[in-house]
Design an enzyme around this catalytic site. Sequence first.
Site, PDB file in Angstrom:
ATOM      1  N   ASP C 224       1.096  -1.511  -0.280  1.00  0.00           N
ATOM      2  CA  ASP C 224      -0.010   0.364  -0.102  1.00  0.00           C
ATOM      3  C   ASP C 224       1.096   1.392   0.202  1.00  0.00           C
ATOM      4  O   ASP C 224       0.420   2.665   0.555  1.00  0.00           O
ATOM      5  CB  ASP C 224      -1.158   0.181   1.084  1.00  0.00           C
ATOM      6  N   GLU C 225       1.775   1.404   0.026  1.00  0.00           N
ATOM      7  CA  GLU C 225       2.949   2.642  -0.722  1.00  0.00           C
ATOM      8  C   GLU C 225       3.448   2.478  -1.859  1.00  0.00           C
ATOM      9  O   GLU C 225       4.292   3.330  -2.067  1.00  0.00           O
ATOM     10  CB  GLU C 225       4.663   2.192  -0.066  1.00  0.00           C
TER      11      GLU C 225
END
Lengths: 280, 280, 280, 280
Positions: C224-225
């Site tokens: 999720d980066e």
Amino acid sequence: MKKFILTLTGPDQLGLVSKISTFLAERKGFILEQAQFGDVATGRFFMRCVFECHEGLDTSAFAKAFDPLANRLSMEWHLFGSHEKPRTLLLVSKEAHCLNDLLHRVRHNAFPIHVSAIASNHDDLKGMAEWYGIPFHHLPVTLETKPEQEEQIAQLAENADLVVLARYMQILSPELTRLLYGKAINIHHSFLPSFKGAKPYHQAFERGVKLIGATAHFVSDELDEGPIIDQEVIRVDHAHSVQELVMLGKDIEAFVLARAIRHIAERRVFVNARKTVILK
Amino acid sequence: MKKFILTLTGPDQLGLVSKISTFLAERKGFILEQAQFGDVATGRFFMRCVFECHEGLDTSAFAKAFDPLANRLSMEWHLFGSHEKPRTLLLVSKEAHCLNDLLHRVRHNAFPIHVSAIASNHDDLKGMAEWYGIPFHHLPVTLETKPEQEEQIAQLAENADLVVLARYMQILSPELTRLLYGKAINIHHSFLPSFKGAKPYHQAFERGVKLIGATAHFVSDELDEGPIIDQEVIRVDHAHSVQELVMLGKDIEAFVLARAIRHIAERRVFVNARKTVILK
Amino acid sequence: MKKFILTLTGPDQLGLVSKISTFLAERKGFILEQAQFGDVATGRFFMRCVFECHEGLDTSAFAKAFDPLANRLSMEWHLFGSHEKPRTLLLVSKEAHCLNDLLHRVRHNAFPIHVSAIASNHDDLKGMAEWYGIPFHHLPVTLETKPEQEEQIAQLAENADLVVLARYMQILSPELTRLLYGKAINIHHSFLPSFKGAKPYHQAFERGVKLIGATAHFVSDELDEGPIIDQEVIRVDHAHSVQELVMLGKDIEAFVLARAIRHIAERRVFVNARKTVILK
Amino acid sequence: MKKFILTLTGPDQLGLVSKISTFLAERKGFILEQAQFGDVATGRFFMRCVFECHEGLDTSAFAKAFDPLANRLSMEWHLFGSHEKPRTLLLVSKEAHCLNDLLHRVRHNAFPIHVSAIASNHDDLKGMAEWYGIPFHHLPVTLETKPEQEEQIAQLAENADLVVLARYMQILSPELTRLLYGKAINIHHSFLPSFKGAKPYHQAFERGVKLIGATAHFVSDELDEGPIIDQEVIRVDHAHSVQELVMLGKDIEAFVLARAIRHIAERRVFVNARKTVILK
């Protein structure tokens, strides 16, 4: 069945909440949600109350006991099981997006309606209806056959609690709109009252608006003038063609229509003269 | 001064970007931003180009050299220093929210206009103008004195690049609107084309819309029909009184007007027949 | 084929637009849209240009001529036919809403991708894939079989230009994320960087936020980066249960994912270090 | 004074609405608005009731009679005159936008607070405070003088019902946050829980989010972790610099803070463990 929704409408007056909530408390009705609105302009009171009876509720005994109270207060009322789903007749034409959105929600997302039938003046969407296992009625219409066709719609509507014009591209006759008043809703592809009538995206394009919209409203005998239930807009700019407006608008049409239907199915929507009250 | 904004408008044609950007490159103009739009409907081309000349730019030499090229291409063009602020005349009446918002932005938030004067048919906002150190012209108006009063406005407007009707509650005469065409903008307190004319919040209340809006548009001789620059909406419901709509609407009126002015000051806004092109 | 999209990335420098647009003009490329961005922080330049050649374009001759220019400018470039649709592999698990939304758009709304295959670790959505006539690969996965399963995904991805994790509930291995970098996108059901990882709606509920969100982003080896492509939010309140957040969130998940894919398919999306550039 | 707001909090139980509304009805309290929420997770009940007594209300007699009932129900309660404005202490530093917005609303837009004093660690905003006729306390602070300075704030807060950190750029000590708990709110310039602490717009810029936000929340001894009252977002893109994010964010900071304060002043806001309940 232990959870119920009680709706009431009538003239606003002192002590209403006391009388109604005391009636519920006496029957061990535990209030989960309650919302109300007293309209200063019309003097009308609207209430929605969700309550739970852990030991169940004898609804006919409830009705027998509540009716005299409601009569004294001149209130119309309805009691629904909280999982009671409105039987819904969907009217469509060729555009698939609203139908697809609604049927998907019903199957996958616990959308609180029961789609009893789909009727259309075209047969383009028959395959989709069949895939979802919903009876599909192809009711083609010409100027001459319109009375008969509307008679068929009226018959289908008799078995429905709710009639949804999900991009149904025919104007209903005054007779049919009156018959269905308060029971039929439409999605109009503009931000009403702007761009009533035909080809609203073309009108929006011509005017150069910077937001386009969609409006869910009750069907009335004045075209696109019925009480508004919900509206939404989406940003556009000078570079969007009419076709792109049409495409972008589909998302909010489906979204607004679904939200309006959900609110109706949850018994939150009341007609108040030319407007609506939505109790949340 | 090393950063410039070049704007161009004219008939769309092959090779425009090549010719213009090559002209800039030859003068060591480093392009920071470039946006353009070719309108298929009108055949017009619009361009905004922000460029930097590290060694500075002789703007009159630029003009002398660019004019023949622009003429061959039938393009209108303007060159602005990127920090050149439009001299702005604000017209107000009694409502303070747009004026307060704009003056605050100018003083505190690097808002790219220079407010040269404020004129009003009332003197309610004189104190605010004075606190901000802006000349305030009290120009009361009656039916009889309207020609003279508008003459005074016209004179003030002569020294301005931009005239903003920031809730100025007078309808300008056709003569004045024509004189100011393309230079004067208005904030209308509805989502146009809904609710033109007087008391739009009352109209919105009567219709029962679920979103209210504000529209910044160029002033034209047809009331509330000029090209739309920007719009915004805010959600309301059945429980809001007209007075609450008025109050809620103020936030978006001020917000939309400021955004429209910023876009104009940044030379992003073009009139394209009855619509606008906003290059971002 | 007469309409083309040219994309370019490389170090920003004087005269880029001039050189590129002149190259196009010499080939009678009529520019329909052009957008660009020079990032001061990274010194990178990004451009997207849509142009039309009425007499057609020999793309291999174009490549042969353009390559030396691009090399001198150290630019990476791609030329696409404007109707060339990215072959897309969809990865799903059990949740149907994103898949339904995408397949419906492809069939009915001219959505500009070609779905070449659907793969899933479950077979719940097989029926939907079949109804739309898309090959469905059931690739169940356990801790032990994960390398083999990902090998199958990698093979399917080889024939795809774009891989979309449309609520695929497995974390990809670092090897697979690296293999697919820049080519695979995910929809995360929170407003990143809030609520990374598992059960974001539960996290949002616990924190009591007043808006919930969804984020489309490139898949990277940090969960999720990856670079964010698009985000959207929807208003919630204290009365919403986690289940209602989940339900409300589905609308924006599908909406944001579709918009991100559209932008990618229209060749508007560029990775710029840890961020994206979206040229409109 | 004829309109009142009654708020109640306590353990949820059968018959609450009945008992409370009957109590009001017996005193001829005509209910204008009533909203409530029973939290399944905490078992707490929250109610806000606006009622009118045409013949007036003896509030001490009301208190004497209501207290025993509230005690039996273990409810905390408050009765406010509907036009009773919370005395509000504003804490600011150098940024003017929230202060300007609030003071303007109070003077022009019937904003329902009474600003009793403004305190600041800088004197930049003294002139604005004076123009609005509000006492301004310049309380500079260093690491060493912090205890004394906070003692002065605490004293000012004693005479206030509400303390608003309107871009006050100091972190309050744990002692002061505890003293003010439930009474002090802050506007944080990010969409919490993303980007807590210092320089949230820089953090947002680095992460490349596509929406930036602002959050109004109660101050607690964990930085930026107090119960959230309201949030709002605004769209940004890759081309915005940090400075532009800062500028764009100001609009939503001021907007969200004002909405949160309005809701508090209208007695709609309740703290419910780590979250809030906002009754509308």
